[in-house]
Design an enzyme around this catalytic site. Structure first.
Site, short mmCIF file in Angstrom:
data_model
loop_
_atom_site.label_atom_id
_atom_site.label_comp_id
_atom_site.label_asym_id
_atom_site.label_seq_id
_atom_site.Cartn_x
_atom_site.Cartn_y
_atom_site.Cartn_z
CG HIS A 1 -58.84 65.99 -19.92
ND1 HIS A 1 -59.17 66.22 -18.61
CD2 HIS A 1 -59.23 64.71 -20.18
CE1 HIS A 1 -59.73 65.14 -18.09
NE2 HIS A 1 -59.77 64.20 -19.03
CE LYS B 1 -66.24 58.95 -14.46
NZ LYS B 1 -65.49 59.21 -15.62
NE ARG C 1 -55.19 58.18 -18.71
CZ ARG C 1 -56.14 58.34 -17.82
NH1 ARG C 1 -56.07 59.32 -16.96
NH2 ARG C 1 -57.17 57.53 -17.77
CB SER D 1 -60.51 63.93 -13.65
OG SER D 1 -60.41 64.53 -14.91
#
Ligand code: PNS
Length: 176
Positions: free
Chosen positions: A21, A45, A100, A138
């Site tokens: 990030h 989430k 990515r 993450s």
């Protein structure tokens, strides 16, 4: 022709912020004079919320950006609700995200399409992740840290310390 974009938002859940990030934020700041990191509340989430509170995620990013030597004009703000509304509130003209692998592409394209339908005035800009951080996420960081392993090559030093404390506290009652 609409005006040149001078302010962009780098949005995310940042649960927690990783060196990947930070790399994207650094590169957004190279491209645009004003950058705001927008930390989504992401309360639902994965159906079970986030590991870190919104206040903690914001604080970790602020500390990390200072530690990693980013200019102190990079703002960090939290938001709930739609990203496009938050961009309008700030007067930002676009959104910058990192890509990515191909696995990111479909998800990011869907979000960019949705945002573009809701707010055609906002641009979505993608930067390719540095190969060094192509595999960092993450969720991977949380998984490794929760098993007591070291993630110091994946996250800023302050986040590493927070992860240790977080999972040590979680393990505590079980071991007692
Ligand atoms: O780090 P993430 O979880 O990939 O970030 C996703 C995020 C927070 C950028 C995205 O979920 C988002 O924009 N959330 C705010 C709500 C919203 O605007 N949803 C509609 C766009 S898909």
């Amino acid at each position: 022709m609409s005006s040149t974009i001078t302010h962009v938002v780098v949005p995310g859940t940042f649960d927690p912020v990783t060196l990947g990030h930070v790399d994207v934020i650094r590169r957004a700041r190279r491209l645009f004079p004003r950058v705001t990191v927008a930390v989504a509340s992401s309360a639902n989430k994965n159906g079970c919320g986030t590991a870190f509170s919104l206040a903690d995620r914001v604080e970790m990013i602020r500390e990390a950006l200072a530690l990693e030597g980013l200019p102190d004009d990079v703002g960090v703000e939290s938001f709930s609700g739609l990203l496009v509304d938050f961009c309008h509130e700030l007067g930002a003209g676009g959104v910058v995200k990192g890509l990515r692998a191909m696995t990111d592409f479909e998800y990011e394209l869907q979000q960019a399409d949705l945002n573009s339908h809701m707010a055609p005035d906002l641009e979505s800009v993608f930067v390719m992740s540095s190969p060094t951080y192509g595999y960092v996420s993450s969720s991977i960081v949380r998984e490794i840290a929760s098993m007591g392993s070291d993630v110091s090559i994946l996250v800023p030093a302050n986040v590493n310390a927070r992860l240790r404390a977080h999972y040590a506290a979680e393990d505590g009652p079980e071991r007692a």
